[in-house]
Design a protein around this motif. Structure first.
Motif, PDB file in Angstrom:
ATOM      1  N   GLN A  87       0.805  -1.216   0.000  1.00 50.94           N
ATOM      2  CA  GLN A  87       0.000   0.000   0.000  1.00 50.94           C
ATOM      3  C   GLN A  87       0.845   1.275   0.000  1.00 50.94           C
ATOM      4  OE1 GLN A  87      -2.792  -0.519   3.252  1.00 50.94           O
ATOM      5  NE2 GLN A  87      -3.989  -2.032   2.134  1.00 50.94           N
ATOM      6  N   ASP A  88       2.165   1.122  -0.191  1.00 47.67           N
ATOM      7  CA  ASP A  88       3.030   2.290  -0.363  1.00 47.67           C
ATOM      8  C   ASP A  88       3.933   2.061  -1.569  1.00 47.67           C
ATOM      9  OD1 ASP A  88       5.081   0.590   0.451  1.00 47.67           O
ATOM     10  OD2 ASP A  88       5.261   1.455   2.455  1.00 47.67           O
ATOM     11  N   ALA A  89       4.798   3.031  -1.840  1.00 46.90           N
ATOM     12  CA  ALA A  89       5.583   2.987  -3.072  1.00 46.90           C
ATOM     13  C   ALA A  89       6.653   1.911  -3.076  1.00 46.90           C
ATOM     14  CB  ALA A  89       6.226   4.361  -3.303  1.00 46.90           C
ATOM     15  N   SER A 182      -5.405   8.659  15.218  1.00 45.34           N
ATOM     16  CA  SER A 182      -5.170   8.031  16.510  1.00 45.34           C
ATOM     17  C   SER A 182      -4.041   7.014  16.421  1.00 45.34           C
ATOM     18  CB  SER A 182      -6.448   7.321  16.972  1.00 45.34           C
ATOM     19  OG  SER A 182      -6.706   6.201  16.134  1.00 45.34           O
ATOM     20  N   LYS A 183      -3.654   6.517  17.584  1.00 46.47           N
ATOM     21  CA  LYS A 183      -2.685   5.424  17.679  1.00 46.47           C
ATOM     22  C   LYS A 183      -3.179   4.234  16.857  1.00 46.47           C
ATOM     23  CE  LYS A 183      -1.009   2.026  21.034  1.00 46.47           C
ATOM     24  NZ  LYS A 183      -1.080   1.564  22.442  1.00 46.47           N
ATOM     25  N   GLY A 184      -2.246   3.581  16.156  1.00 42.97           N
ATOM     26  CA  GLY A 184      -2.585   2.361  15.434  1.00 42.97           C
ATOM     27  C   GLY A 184      -3.124   2.571  14.040  1.00 42.97           C
ATOM     28  N   THR A 185      -3.248   3.821  13.601  1.00 46.78           N
ATOM     29  CA  THR A 185      -3.762   4.086  12.253  1.00 46.78           C
ATOM     30  C   THR A 185      -2.671   3.829  11.217  1.00 46.78           C
ATOM     31  OG1 THR A 185      -5.242   5.793  13.104  1.00 46.78           O
ATOM     32  CG2 THR A 185      -4.812   5.807  10.744  1.00 46.78           C
ATOM     33  N   TYR A 186      -3.031   3.149  10.142  1.00 48.48           N
ATOM     34  CA  TYR A 186      -2.127   2.975   9.008  1.00 48.48           C
ATOM     35  C   TYR A 186      -2.488   4.016   7.947  1.00 48.48           C
ATOM     36  CZ  TYR A 186       0.360  -1.228  10.411  1.00 48.48           C
ATOM     37  OH  TYR A 186       1.191  -2.110  11.052  1.00 48.48           O
ATOM     38  N   ILE A 187      -1.591   4.976   7.742  1.00 46.42           N
ATOM     39  CA  ILE A 187      -1.860   6.026   6.758  1.00 46.42           C
ATOM     40  C   ILE A 187      -1.874   5.443   5.348  1.00 46.42           C
ATOM     41  CG2 ILE A 187      -1.132   8.256   5.848  1.00 46.42           C
ATOM     42  CD1 ILE A 187      -2.142   8.434   8.649  1.00 46.42           C
ATOM     43  N   ARG A 188      -1.015   4.475   5.080  1.00 47.38           N
ATOM     44  CA  ARG A 188      -1.028   3.874   3.739  1.00 47.38           C
ATOM     45  C   ARG A 188      -2.340   3.147   3.479  1.00 47.38           C
ATOM     46  NH1 ARG A 188       2.968  -1.201   4.660  1.00 47.38           N
ATOM     47  NH2 ARG A 188       3.321  -0.924   6.888  1.00 47.38           N
ATOM     48  N   LYS A 197     -12.943   3.828  -2.089  1.00 47.82           N
ATOM     49  CA  LYS A 197     -14.181   4.611  -2.081  1.00 47.82           C
ATOM     50  C   LYS A 197     -14.495   5.150  -3.476  1.00 47.82           C
ATOM     51  CE  LYS A 197     -15.349   4.858   2.397  1.00 47.82           C
ATOM     52  NZ  LYS A 197     -16.691   4.490   2.931  1.00 47.82           N
ATOM     53  N   LEU A 198     -13.452   5.366  -4.260  1.00 52.66           N
ATOM     54  CA  LEU A 198     -13.621   5.923  -5.598  1.00 52.66           C
ATOM     55  C   LEU A 198     -13.659   4.841  -6.672  1.00 52.66           C
ATOM     56  CD1 LEU A 198     -11.056   8.840  -5.179  1.00 52.66           C
ATOM     57  CD2 LEU A 198     -13.551   9.049  -5.156  1.00 52.66           C
ATOM     58  N   GLY A 199     -13.537   3.575  -6.257  1.00 51.41           N
ATOM     59  CA  GLY A 199     -13.541   2.480  -7.212  1.00 51.41           C
ATOM     60  C   GLY A 199     -12.246   2.353  -7.982  1.00 51.41           C
ATOM     61  N   LEU A 200     -11.138   2.779  -7.348  1.00 51.44           N
ATOM     62  CA  LEU A 200      -9.835   2.783  -8.019  1.00 51.44           C
ATOM     63  C   LEU A 200      -8.759   2.216  -7.105  1.00 51.44           C
ATOM     64  CD1 LEU A 200      -9.846   6.413  -9.439  1.00 51.44           C
ATOM     65  CD2 LEU A 200      -9.879   4.327 -10.823  1.00 51.44           C
ATOM     66  N   PRO A 201      -7.719   1.600  -7.678  1.00 53.76           N
ATOM     67  CA  PRO A 201      -6.554   1.277  -6.867  1.00 53.76           C
ATOM     68  C   PRO A 201      -5.815   2.566  -6.508  1.00 53.76           C
ATOM     69  CG  PRO A 201      -6.121   0.761  -9.167  1.00 53.76           C
ATOM     70  CD  PRO A 201      -7.571   1.159  -9.082  1.00 53.76           C
ATOM     71  N   ALA A 202      -5.218   2.610  -5.331  1.00 48.63           N
ATOM     72  CA  ALA A 202      -4.500   3.808  -4.894  1.00 48.63           C
ATOM     73  C   ALA A 202      -3.327   3.399  -4.012  1.00 48.63           C
ATOM     74  CB  ALA A 202      -5.434   4.758  -4.145  1.00 48.63           C
ATOM     75  N   THR A 203      -2.323   4.257  -3.981  1.00 54.06           N
ATOM     76  CA  THR A 203      -1.090   3.976  -3.243  1.00 54.06           C
ATOM     77  C   THR A 203      -0.596   5.240  -2.556  1.00 54.06           C
ATOM     78  OG1 THR A 203      -0.427   2.233  -4.781  1.00 54.06           O
ATOM     79  CG2 THR A 203       1.314   3.229  -3.473  1.00 54.06           C
ATOM     80  N   MET A 204      -0.140   5.095  -1.330  1.00 57.47           N
ATOM     81  CA  MET A 204       0.525   6.208  -0.650  1.00 57.47           C
ATOM     82  C   MET A 204       1.941   6.306  -1.198  1.00 57.47           C
ATOM     83  SD  MET A 204       1.558   6.608   3.332  1.00 57.47           S
ATOM     84  CE  MET A 204       3.073   5.667   3.039  1.00 57.47           C
ATOM     85  N   THR A 205       2.277   7.414  -1.820  1.00 55.22           N
ATOM     86  CA  THR A 205       3.578   7.535  -2.481  1.00 55.22           C
ATOM     87  C   THR A 205       4.539   8.482  -1.765  1.00 55.22           C
ATOM     88  OG1 THR A 205       2.487   9.093  -3.997  1.00 55.22           O
ATOM     89  CG2 THR A 205       2.806   6.844  -4.772  1.00 55.22           C
ATOM     90  N   ALA A 206       4.099   9.131  -0.711  1.00 54.58           N
ATOM     91  CA  ALA A 206       5.001   9.948   0.111  1.00 54.58           C
ATOM     92  C   ALA A 206       4.349  10.151   1.462  1.00 54.58           C
ATOM     93  CB  ALA A 206       5.279  11.298  -0.548  1.00 54.58           C
TER      94      ALA A 206
END
Length: 307
Positions: A87-89, A182-188, A197-206
């Motif tokens: 889920q990241d680069a 909060s604690k334990g959240t995965y930003i990626r 939610k948008l019906g698309l693949p997505a990636t956290m890139t920074a």
């Protein structure tokens, strides 16, 4: 650089962690240069993420559990059109859906709003979440299948901070964001879920952590700078334990000092209940302990003892 052995230090170092280094690596370097055995950090940052990492030394390590409960703020970039296993680069691409037209801004705004508040996340297989005593990435590296667990998280803010833009030379769009979580959240995972939610693949890139455990980047010092300081300079960067405690202060009498020093329970006839439910206790202007009100038993208990 600190090279000789020194007495125990107690307090907090707010470090600006560089990329390409683990949080454990930061602690290991600071342990070596300070000579401190008791040292730890509050809130792991992945190697590819830079920013605020709060390091506790000596008696301040007792506060790590408290520090980790405080909100964290991140800035980053999410790219729409492909997704990776992590889920990241850094991960291998597992979904690729080139965009043929620009995304709808209203839909993005609505999706980000929908992801604000209490949410359920399913972290990626390449993460440190434990299942049956084994980290998920260990299952992945061994080629073993495992059911990914659900985790609760709270997204206090999830704001778009740039216009949508096309990735140069590629059929993908991206935007910058800021999130307080909060604690334990995965930003990626938050970035990935935005794509879902948008019906698309997505990636956290920074990603960068701009605040955490009650401190922000303005209070942080680059790790390289800390490692080059002499002992006195380094001591000037260490914040006292009191810097993270915002509860009412109670200066102890001789009798109260004896009770607190020995971890005794304090009745409400001696210390009335307060709205905050906590006291920082001081004796001769030195922080001794933090007491917490036990509502079930109607008395005060020692929560952190610093001695």
């Amino acid at each position: 650089m600190v090279t000789s052995k020194h007495p125990e230090l107690s307090g907090l170092l707010v470090v600006n962690k560089p990329k390409e280094m683990t949080s454990f690596g930061v602690v290991a370097r600071l342990r070596r240069v300070t000579g401190q055995k008791k040292i730890g950090h509050a809130g792991t940052l992945d190697p590819n993420v830079d920013g605020v990492l709060v390091v506790a030394l000596g008696r301040a390590t007792k506060l790590i559990d408290l520090l980790q409960t405080r909100p964290k703020t991140y800035t980053g970039t999410v790219t729409f059109g492909y997704a990776t296993e992590s889920q990241d680069a850094d991960g291998e691409v597992v979904a690729d859906q080139p965009l043929t037209e620009g995304l709808d801004q209203a839909a993005i705004t609505a999706a980000m709003a929908d992801l604000t508040g209490d949410v359920i996340q399913i972290p990626p297989i390449y993460s440190a979440v434990k299942v049956n005593g084994k980290r998920l990435y260990e299952y992945a590296r061994a080629g073993e299948t495992v059911e990914l667990p659900e985790r609760q998280a709270t997204i206090y803010r999830f704001d778009q901070t740039s216009d949508l833009s096309w990735v140069e030379g590629q059929p993908y769009q991206q935007l910058d964001f800021e999130a307080q979580v909060s604690k334990g959240t995965y930003i990626r995972t938050l970035a990935y879920d935005l794509g879902q939610k948008l019906g698309l693949p997505a990636t956290m890139t920074a990603l960068r952590r701009t605040a955490g455990s009650g401190f922000d980047l303005a209070q942080a010092t680059d790790l390289d700078d800390l490692l080059e300081m002499d002992f006195d300079q380094l001591c000037q960067k260490i914040m006292p334990i009191e810097a993270v405690l915002d509860w009412p202060r109670k200066d102890l009498t001789e009798e109260e000092y004896f009770a607190v020093k020995n971890g005794q329970k304090i009745p409400t006839t001696t210390w009335p209940q307060t709205e905050e439910g906590y006291y920082q206790t001081f004796y001769q202007d030195q922080l001794l302990a933090v007491y917490h009100f036990d509502a079930d038993q109607g008395l005060w208990r020692s929560r952190y003892f610093f001695g």
